[in-house]
Design a protein around this motif. Structure first.
Motif, PDB file in Angstrom:
ATOM      1  N   GLU A  58       2.060   3.282  -4.856  1.00  0.00           N
ATOM      2  CA  GLU A  58       1.403   2.502  -3.817  1.00  0.00           C
ATOM      3  C   GLU A  58       2.343   1.558  -3.081  1.00  0.00           C
ATOM      4  OE1 GLU A  58      -1.644   0.487  -5.956  1.00  0.00           O
ATOM      5  OE2 GLU A  58      -2.812   2.298  -6.284  1.00  0.00           O
ATOM      6  N   GLY A  59       3.576   1.411  -3.568  1.00  0.00           N
ATOM      7  CA  GLY A  59       4.520   0.486  -2.948  1.00  0.00           C
ATOM      8  C   GLY A  59       5.078   1.016  -1.640  1.00  0.00           C
ATOM      9  N   LEU A  60       5.661   0.089  -0.872  1.00  0.00           N
ATOM     10  CA  LEU A  60       6.317   0.481   0.376  1.00  0.00           C
ATOM     11  C   LEU A  60       7.477   1.423   0.082  1.00  0.00           C
ATOM     12  CD1 LEU A  60       6.355  -3.017   2.095  1.00  0.00           C
ATOM     13  CD2 LEU A  60       5.015  -1.037   2.801  1.00  0.00           C
ATOM     14  N   LEU A  61       7.822   2.236   1.053  1.00  0.00           N
ATOM     15  CA  LEU A  61       8.911   3.199   0.888  1.00  0.00           C
ATOM     16  C   LEU A  61      10.263   2.508   1.076  1.00  0.00           C
ATOM     17  CD1 LEU A  61       7.321   6.152   2.853  1.00  0.00           C
ATOM     18  CD2 LEU A  61       7.448   5.855   0.376  1.00  0.00           C
ATOM     19  N   PRO A  62      11.311   3.027   0.448  1.00  0.00           N
ATOM     20  CA  PRO A  62      12.628   2.394   0.521  1.00  0.00           C
ATOM     21  C   PRO A  62      13.155   2.149   1.932  1.00  0.00           C
ATOM     22  CG  PRO A  62      12.607   4.001  -1.230  1.00  0.00           C
ATOM     23  CD  PRO A  62      11.305   4.148  -0.490  1.00  0.00           C
ATOM     24  N   TYR A  63      12.826   2.995   2.888  1.00  0.00           N
ATOM     25  CA  TYR A  63      13.334   2.778   4.242  1.00  0.00           C
ATOM     26  C   TYR A  63      12.756   1.510   4.877  1.00  0.00           C
ATOM     27  CZ  TYR A  63       9.063   4.693   6.399  1.00  0.00           C
ATOM     28  OH  TYR A  63       7.773   4.909   6.796  1.00  0.00           O
ATOM     29  N   GLU A  64      11.744   0.907   4.259  1.00  0.00           N
ATOM     30  CA  GLU A  64      11.141  -0.316   4.773  1.00  0.00           C
ATOM     31  C   GLU A  64      11.749  -1.580   4.155  1.00  0.00           C
ATOM     32  OE1 GLU A  64       6.793   0.325   5.984  1.00  0.00           O
ATOM     33  OE2 GLU A  64       7.014   1.429   4.093  1.00  0.00           O
ATOM     34  N   LEU A  65      12.835  -1.435   3.411  1.00  0.00           N
ATOM     35  CA  LEU A  65      13.461  -2.572   2.742  1.00  0.00           C
ATOM     36  C   LEU A  65      13.803  -3.697   3.717  1.00  0.00           C
ATOM     37  CD1 LEU A  65      14.595  -3.828   0.154  1.00  0.00           C
ATOM     38  CD2 LEU A  65      16.733  -2.629   0.627  1.00  0.00           C
ATOM     39  N   ASP A  66      14.383  -3.373   4.870  1.00  0.00           N
ATOM     40  CA  ASP A  66      14.748  -4.405   5.845  1.00  0.00           C
ATOM     41  C   ASP A  66      13.535  -5.180   6.350  1.00  0.00           C
ATOM     42  OD1 ASP A  66      17.432  -3.820   5.679  1.00  0.00           O
ATOM     43  OD2 ASP A  66      17.430  -2.491   7.406  1.00  0.00           O
ATOM     44  N   ARG A  67      12.384  -4.552   6.353  1.00  0.00           N
ATOM     45  CA  ARG A  67      11.144  -5.203   6.791  1.00  0.00           C
ATOM     46  C   ARG A  67      10.616  -6.178   5.742  1.00  0.00           C
ATOM     47  NH1 ARG A  67       5.259  -4.062   7.569  1.00  0.00           N
ATOM     48  NH2 ARG A  67       5.202  -2.753   5.746  1.00  0.00           N
ATOM     49  N   VAL A  68      11.019  -5.986   4.497  1.00  0.00           N
ATOM     50  CA  VAL A  68      10.527  -6.783   3.378  1.00  0.00           C
ATOM     51  C   VAL A  68      11.379  -8.041   3.152  1.00  0.00           C
ATOM     52  CG1 VAL A  68      10.224  -6.730   0.864  1.00  0.00           C
ATOM     53  CG2 VAL A  68       9.459  -4.799   2.257  1.00  0.00           C
ATOM     54  N   ILE A  69      12.696  -7.897   3.236  1.00  0.00           N
ATOM     55  CA  ILE A  69      13.602  -9.016   2.986  1.00  0.00           C
ATOM     56  C   ILE A  69      13.338 -10.129   4.009  1.00  0.00           C
ATOM     57  CG2 ILE A  69      16.025  -9.738   2.840  1.00  0.00           C
ATOM     58  CD1 ILE A  69      15.092  -7.734   0.654  1.00  0.00           C
ATOM     59  N   GLY A  70      13.196 -11.352   3.508  1.00  0.00           N
ATOM     60  CA  GLY A  70      12.943 -12.495   4.386  1.00  0.00           C
ATOM     61  C   GLY A  70      11.476 -12.799   4.606  1.00  0.00           C
ATOM     62  N   PRO A  85       2.011  -3.326   1.437  1.00  0.00           N
ATOM     63  CA  PRO A  85       2.008  -3.926   2.769  1.00  0.00           C
ATOM     64  C   PRO A  85       1.123  -5.165   2.885  1.00  0.00           C
ATOM     65  CG  PRO A  85       1.608  -1.559   2.922  1.00  0.00           C
ATOM     66  CD  PRO A  85       1.614  -1.924   1.457  1.00  0.00           C
ATOM     67  N   GLY A  86      -0.006  -5.201   2.243  1.00  0.00           N
ATOM     68  CA  GLY A  86      -0.963  -6.289   2.405  1.00  0.00           C
ATOM     69  C   GLY A  86      -0.551  -7.607   1.783  1.00  0.00           C
ATOM     70  N   ILE A  87       0.546  -7.647   1.031  1.00  0.00           N
ATOM     71  CA  ILE A  87       0.926  -8.908   0.370  1.00  0.00           C
ATOM     72  C   ILE A  87       2.059  -9.622   1.084  1.00  0.00           C
ATOM     73  CG2 ILE A  87       0.144  -8.080  -1.877  1.00  0.00           C
ATOM     74  CD1 ILE A  87       3.225  -7.948  -2.546  1.00  0.00           C
ATOM     75  N   LEU A  88       2.505  -9.107   2.208  1.00  0.00           N
ATOM     76  CA  LEU A  88       3.628  -9.719   2.927  1.00  0.00           C
ATOM     77  C   LEU A  88       3.147 -10.622   4.053  1.00  0.00           C
ATOM     78  CD1 LEU A  88       5.957  -6.618   3.188  1.00  0.00           C
ATOM     79  CD2 LEU A  88       6.131  -8.505   1.579  1.00  0.00           C
ATOM     80  N   TRP A  89       3.734 -11.820   4.136  1.00  0.00           N
ATOM     81  CA  TRP A  89       3.491 -12.747   5.242  1.00  0.00           C
ATOM     82  C   TRP A  89       4.741 -12.804   6.102  1.00  0.00           C
ATOM     83  CZ3 TRP A  89       1.654 -17.444   1.880  1.00  0.00           C
ATOM     84  CH2 TRP A  89       0.345 -17.221   1.438  1.00  0.00           C
ATOM     85  N   SER A  90       4.586 -13.277   7.302  1.00  0.00           N
ATOM     86  CA  SER A  90       5.742 -13.448   8.188  1.00  0.00           C
ATOM     87  C   SER A  90       6.656 -14.535   7.702  1.00  0.00           C
ATOM     88  CB  SER A  90       5.282 -13.795   9.598  1.00  0.00           C
ATOM     89  OG  SER A  90       4.506 -12.743  10.100  1.00  0.00           O
TER      90      SER A  90
END
Length: 90
Positions: A58-70, A85-90
């Motif tokens: 259910e986790g995000l795919l590895p290619y989305e790593l840059d979207r997760v950091i920060g 995806p639902g646990i990430l804030w800006s």
């Protein structure tokens, strides 16, 4: 082999509809982003907080790593818990 004879894939694997019997193998071989260690709610994710592990799920795919950091997480994550995806804030 002549240059006019090239091998082409039968279909693009990312767009083709797979056989339902392939699903277990795709999950087993797939990868996902997970918490590398315990991450508290509201914490900003760093590269040290994220790991890429299999099997996929259910986790995000590895290619989305840059979207997760920060990004901040909205809930506490335990080590190896999928980053969804639902646990990430800006």
């Amino acid at each position: 082999m002549s240059s006019s004879c090239t091998r082409q894939p039968l279909a693009n694997p990312s767009t083709r509809a797979g056989d339902p019997s392939e699903e277990p193998a795709l999950v087993k071989m797939g990868k996902q982003l997970v918490a590398a260690r315990t991450v508290e709610a509201g914490q900003v994710l760093t590269a040290d907080d994220v790991a890429i592990k299999s099997p996929g799920g259910e986790g995000l795919l590895p290619y989305e790593l840059d979207r997760v950091i920060g990004r901040k997480v909205s809930k506490r994550l335990s080590a190896d818990e999928p980053i969804k995806p639902g646990i990430l804030w800006s």
